[in-house]
Design a protein around this motif. Structure first.
Motif, short mmCIF file in Angstrom:
data_model
loop_
_atom_site.label_atom_id
_atom_site.label_comp_id
_atom_site.label_asym_id
_atom_site.label_seq_id
_atom_site.Cartn_x
_atom_site.Cartn_y
_atom_site.Cartn_z
N ARG A 53 46.39 42.97 11.42
CA ARG A 53 47.24 41.84 11.05
C ARG A 53 46.37 40.66 10.64
N GLY A 77 52.33 43.08 9.43
CA GLY A 77 52.67 44.04 10.46
C GLY A 77 52.02 45.39 10.20
N ASP A 81 54.75 47.81 14.80
CA ASP A 81 55.16 46.41 14.95
C ASP A 81 56.62 46.21 14.54
N ARG A 82 57.23 45.19 15.12
CA ARG A 82 58.56 44.77 14.70
C ARG A 82 58.43 43.37 14.11
N VAL A 83 58.70 43.26 12.82
CA VAL A 83 58.57 41.99 12.10
C VAL A 83 59.97 41.43 11.85
N VAL A 97 56.38 38.60 15.30
CA VAL A 97 55.88 39.98 15.35
C VAL A 97 55.88 40.41 16.80
N ASN A 98 56.66 41.41 17.09
CA ASN A 98 56.82 41.88 18.48
C ASN A 98 57.29 40.76 19.40
#
Length: 212
Positions: A53, A77, A81-83, A97-98
């Motif tokens: 990242r 991401g 990852d969760r963006v 992010v997360n």
């Protein structure tokens, strides 16, 4: 020895530089203010799985941008990852992010989104979510949400931008030094050849004394 040494310096450093680095010129404003149009960047060739990242990468995506074109964007991401866009409003708006808001001091005018279209992307393993630093003027992962959430495969990465110019500069110096060394070796070789030819042209002295 000078000739072969010069050729080794010249060819060896050229081949290493060609395999380890590449360059590209910024063609659009999508990465301003970090990089400006016309600026030449140096990229170290890396496996896409090595990028992290925050890295700025050069990659190709013919199905999105056309064949033969490479794009420069920032990795936001990586796989797993969760963006999410976005948390907060106005100047306090942040991508998370997360679940953690990003501190993106590099974005143009401090604008983290610019498209006013919320997104929530779970980045698949082996893929990357990428954005330009000029969020109001960047055709990035946000524009291709129907294709794996806009992510691209790590295999599309061609290089990672590096501000460390010492190694490429050293390779250029070695290449430049290789030229005069090779030429010097060639010159000495020619001179030695001429000297040998002349020494063979002188008749040998007779083995007996010559009286005049």
């Amino acid at each position: 020895m000078l000739g072969p040494l010069g050729l080794v310096m010249l060819i060896g450093s050229f081949m290493y530089a060609r395999g380890a680095y590449t360059t590209a010129i910024v063609r659009s404003e999508s990465m301003t203010p970090t990089y400006t149009v016309g600026e030449r960047l140096v990229f170290e060739r890396v496996d896409g799985a090595e990028v992290r990242r925050g890295d700025v990468v050069l990659y190709s995506s013919p199905e999105r941008y056309g064949p033969g074109l490479s794009v420069i964007q920032r990795v936001v991401g990586v796989g797993g990852d969760r963006v999410v866009c976005c948390e907060g409003t106005g100047a306090d708006e942040r991508i998370t992010v997360n679940g953690k808001p990003l501190d993106e001091s590099y974005v143009q005018e401090g604008i983290a989104d610019g498209m006013h279209r919320p997104y929530d992307v779970k980045v698949p393993e082996g893929r990357l979510f990428l954005l330009g630093d000029h969020r109001l003027n960047s055709r990035d992962s946000r524009a291709f949400s129907s294709d794996h959430g806009g992510t691209v495969p790590v295999g599309a990465v061609q290089g990672r931008v590096t501000d460390e110019r010492a190694v490429p500069a050293a390779l250029v110096v070695i290449m430049l030094l290789g030229v005069p060394v090779a030429l010097a070796g060639l010159g000495f070789g020619i001179a030695a050849f001429v000297v040998r030819r002349r020494s063979r042209a002188v008749p040998p002295m007779p083995p007996w004394a010559v009286q005049v």
